[in-house]
Design a protein around this motif. Structure first.
Motif, short mmCIF file in Angstrom:
data_model
loop_
_atom_site.label_atom_id
_atom_site.label_comp_id
_atom_site.label_asym_id
_atom_site.label_seq_id
_atom_site.Cartn_x
_atom_site.Cartn_y
_atom_site.Cartn_z
N ARG A 1 45.10 65.58 -0.52
CA ARG A 1 44.79 66.62 0.48
C ARG A 1 43.92 67.69 -0.19
NH1 ARG A 1 47.54 71.25 -0.53
NH2 ARG A 1 49.21 71.11 -2.08
N PRO A 2 43.14 68.45 0.58
CA PRO A 2 42.32 69.51 -0.02
C PRO A 2 43.20 70.59 -0.64
CG PRO A 2 41.62 69.04 2.23
CD PRO A 2 42.93 68.33 2.03
N ILE B 1 39.83 62.72 9.35
CA ILE B 1 38.65 63.25 10.04
C ILE B 1 38.71 64.76 10.17
CG2 ILE B 1 39.35 63.20 12.48
CD1 ILE B 1 36.25 61.36 11.27
N VAL B 2 39.90 65.32 10.27
CA VAL B 2 40.05 66.77 10.41
C VAL B 2 39.53 67.48 9.16
CG1 VAL B 2 41.69 68.67 10.65
CG2 VAL B 2 41.95 66.62 12.05
N THR B 3 39.89 66.96 7.98
CA THR B 3 39.43 67.55 6.73
C THR B 3 37.91 67.51 6.64
OG1 THR B 3 41.46 66.94 5.58
CG2 THR B 3 39.55 67.37 4.21
N ILE B 4 37.33 66.38 7.02
CA ILE B 4 35.87 66.25 6.99
C ILE B 4 35.23 67.28 7.91
CG2 ILE B 4 33.93 64.72 7.54
CD1 ILE B 4 35.84 62.36 6.86
N GLU B 5 35.77 67.39 9.10
CA GLU B 5 35.24 68.35 10.08
C GLU B 5 35.33 69.78 9.56
OE1 GLU B 5 35.36 68.73 14.91
OE2 GLU B 5 37.17 68.01 13.90
N LEU C 1 38.31 55.15 8.92
CA LEU C 1 37.99 56.57 8.77
C LEU C 1 36.51 56.75 8.45
CD1 LEU C 1 38.63 59.59 8.38
CD2 LEU C 1 39.24 59.05 6.00
N VAL C 2 35.99 55.93 7.54
CA VAL C 2 34.59 56.02 7.17
C VAL C 2 33.71 55.72 8.37
CG1 VAL C 2 32.79 55.21 5.61
CG2 VAL C 2 35.16 55.31 4.82
N GLN D 1 30.67 60.05 13.99
CA GLN D 1 30.87 61.41 14.50
C GLN D 1 29.93 62.43 13.87
OE1 GLN D 1 34.98 62.51 14.93
NE2 GLN D 1 34.55 64.70 15.03
N PHE D 2 29.68 62.30 12.56
CA PHE D 2 28.93 63.34 11.85
C PHE D 2 27.55 62.89 11.36
CE2 PHE D 2 33.54 64.05 10.96
CZ PHE D 2 33.69 65.17 11.77
N GLY D 3 27.30 61.58 11.37
CA GLY D 3 26.02 61.06 10.92
C GLY D 3 26.04 60.64 9.46
N SER D 4 25.21 59.67 9.11
CA SER D 4 25.23 59.11 7.75
C SER D 4 24.75 60.10 6.69
CB SER D 4 24.36 57.85 7.69
OG SER D 4 23.02 58.15 8.01
#
Length: 242
Positions: free
Chosen positions: A59-60, A86-90, A112-113, A119-122
């Motif tokens: 976790r972060p 995905i929440v952490t990435i966002e 997840l990847v 969702q966010f783009g490569s």
């Protein structure tokens, strides 16, 4: 080729490990912001940051540090360590992080990847492939697997991943030179279908030249900068050169 100077964070400190071994932790700089600014002043456009506590705990942990660097410098921040959902990435992207690295989860939760890229783009997502003898390691390099690093890369390319950080753990923090044969094998196996960032073992400017000769997208430099065996400004200039 871009040069990404690195700051690894453990317990809020700038540290380096030897071959990913947490028992070898060594503080390499007094202040993360001062260090980041020095990279910026040398001409760096990107900075590679790893949350070692996060990698271990899943976790972060040191989020404030990465947000500080993103907000208070012009550096584009690439962050990895403990990113499992995905929440952490966002949250990271919302605070100004330019690229998020998914490591262990790429092997354990490829969905997840796939979702993150959609969702966010490569451009915002990188997959960190860390290996020992060609086999992928996870959980802050504490767990091994029976998956070959190229097989994992091809699977990730199929779901839309563009950026890969390729680390030979046996080289990381050793100043023994990059694993050119592994990087060449990866480049040839993926046939230009992805952007490869070399990580682990950079020692001198010759390593930068070798990575550039392979046509790699980027090279990460950590211990070599702190130990003074590599001049960051010179490395950046060679990376940019024709």
């Amino acid at each position: 080729m871009i040069i990404l100077p690195a700051i690894d964070i453990k317990d809020g400190n700038c540290v380096r490990l030897f071959k990913g071994d947490f028992s070898t932790v060594q503080k390499v700089a007094a202040d993360y912001m001062e260090t980041a600014v020095s990279f910026e002043n040398a001409g760096a456009e990107w900075i590679h940051m790893v949350d070692l506590d996060g990698a271990k705990e899943g976790r972060p942990v040191n989020t404030k540090i990465y947000r500080d660097v993103a907000e208070k410098t012009s550096l584009k921040v690439e962050v990895g360590g403990g990113i499992r959902n995905i929440v952490t990435i966002e949250e990271y992207l919302a605070m100004g992080i330019s690229r998020v690295i998914i490591g262990s989860a790429a092997l354990k939760n490829p969905k997840l990847v796939e979702d993150a890229v959609k969702q966010f783009g490569s451009e915002k997502i990188a997959v960190g492939i860390d290996s020992v003898n060609g086999m992928v390691a996870t959980e802050g390099w504490l767990e091994g697997s029976d998956v070959n690093y190229i097989d994992l890369a091809k699977k990730m390319i199929d779901i839309g991943v563009k950026y890969f950080i390729v680390t030979d753990i046996s080289k990381d923090g050793t100043l023994s030179g990059v694993n050119i044969s592994q990087l060449k094998e990866m480049a040839e196996a993926t046939k230009g279908s992805c952007s490869i960032i070399a990580s682990g073992g950079v020692h001198t400017i010759e390593d930068i030249k070798a990575c550039k000769a392979l046509g790699l997208y980027g090279t990460i430099c950590g211990k070599s900068i702190y130990k003074g065996t590599l001049n960051l400004k010179e490395a950046i200039e060679i990376g940019k050169g024709a």
